[in-house]
Design a protein around this motif. Structure first.
Motif, short mmCIF file in Angstrom:
data_model
loop_
_atom_site.label_atom_id
_atom_site.label_comp_id
_atom_site.label_asym_id
_atom_site.label_seq_id
_atom_site.Cartn_x
_atom_site.Cartn_y
_atom_site.Cartn_z
N ALA A 193 70.64 76.56 -12.18
CA ALA A 193 70.75 76.49 -13.63
C ALA A 193 69.70 77.38 -14.27
O ALA A 193 68.54 77.42 -13.83
CB ALA A 193 70.59 75.05 -14.10
N GLY A 194 70.12 78.10 -15.30
CA GLY A 194 69.23 79.04 -15.96
C GLY A 194 69.31 80.45 -15.41
O GLY A 194 68.78 81.39 -16.01
N SER A 254 71.45 83.89 -13.58
CA SER A 254 72.45 84.84 -14.05
C SER A 254 73.34 85.32 -12.91
O SER A 254 72.91 85.34 -11.74
CB SER A 254 71.77 86.06 -14.68
N ARG A 313 75.67 83.42 -24.42
CA ARG A 313 75.19 83.41 -23.03
C ARG A 313 75.94 84.42 -22.16
O ARG A 313 75.34 85.01 -21.25
CB ARG A 313 75.35 82.01 -22.43
N ASN A 372 74.57 84.75 -18.36
CA ASN A 372 73.16 84.39 -18.39
C ASN A 372 73.00 82.92 -18.77
O ASN A 372 73.94 82.29 -19.29
CB ASN A 372 72.42 85.27 -19.40
N SER A 373 71.83 82.39 -18.52
CA SER A 373 71.54 80.98 -18.87
C SER A 373 72.64 80.05 -18.37
O SER A 373 73.13 79.18 -19.11
CB SER A 373 71.37 80.83 -20.39
N LEU A 374 73.00 80.22 -17.12
CA LEU A 374 74.09 79.44 -16.57
C LEU A 374 73.75 77.96 -16.51
O LEU A 374 72.60 77.58 -16.27
CB LEU A 374 74.46 79.96 -15.18
N GLU A 375 74.77 77.16 -16.72
CA GLU A 375 74.64 75.70 -16.72
C GLU A 375 75.58 75.12 -15.66
O GLU A 375 76.59 75.74 -15.32
CB GLU A 375 75.03 75.16 -18.11
N ASP A 421 79.24 75.34 -16.12
CA ASP A 421 79.92 76.63 -15.92
C ASP A 421 80.54 76.74 -14.53
O ASP A 421 81.24 77.71 -14.25
CB ASP A 421 78.94 77.79 -16.13
N SER A 437 72.06 72.19 -10.42
CA SER A 437 71.09 71.68 -11.40
C SER A 437 69.71 71.50 -10.80
O SER A 437 69.51 71.62 -9.60
CB SER A 437 71.57 70.34 -11.96
#
Length: 121
Positions: A14-15, A17, A66, A83-86, A89, A121
């Motif tokens: 998480a976070g 790219s 994002r 970017n800033s993947l969660e 996603d 996560s």
């Protein structure tokens, strides 16, 4: 015949790219729209982002700010910078293209085979 070949998926924290690529090849006269859709387990396929041949873009609300979609018309290739993947996603990402195979005004829709994106996560 037309093929869409995707690359760039994988596992990321998480976070982080990732950058997806999709190249179209084969009997192509012109490509109108290209884009990305995704499908998470147990959910329907949903739009992520699209881009026209002129560069107009459209994004799902969940990815605005994002993700960035771009396109190289000379290479018949579309990219998705994520970017800033969660964790939300996480899904199989599918490339899409609407194109003409010859001079007639008939459009065809094609899909790639999908590439897995997993965000931990």
């Amino acid at each position: 015949q037309v093929q869409l070949v995707e690359s760039g998926g994988g596992l990321v924290q998480a976070g982080g790219s990732l950058r997806l690529s999709c190249a179209a090849s084969g009997s192509i006269f012109s490509i109108n729209a290209m884009g990305w859709y995704r499908q998470a387990p147990g959910k329907e396929r949903e739009l992520v982002a699209t881009i026209t041949s002129g560069g107009s873009t459209n994004y799902a609300e969940a990815v605005k700010g994002r993700f960035t979609i771009s396109r190289d018309n000379a290479k018949n290739t579309v990219y998705l910078q994520m970017n800033s993947l969660e964790p939300e996603d996480t899904a199989v990402y599918y490339c899409y293209a609407r194109l003409r195979r010859d001079w007639t005004l008939v459009y065809y829709d094609y899909w790639g085979q999908g590439t897995q994106v997993t965000v931990s996560s």
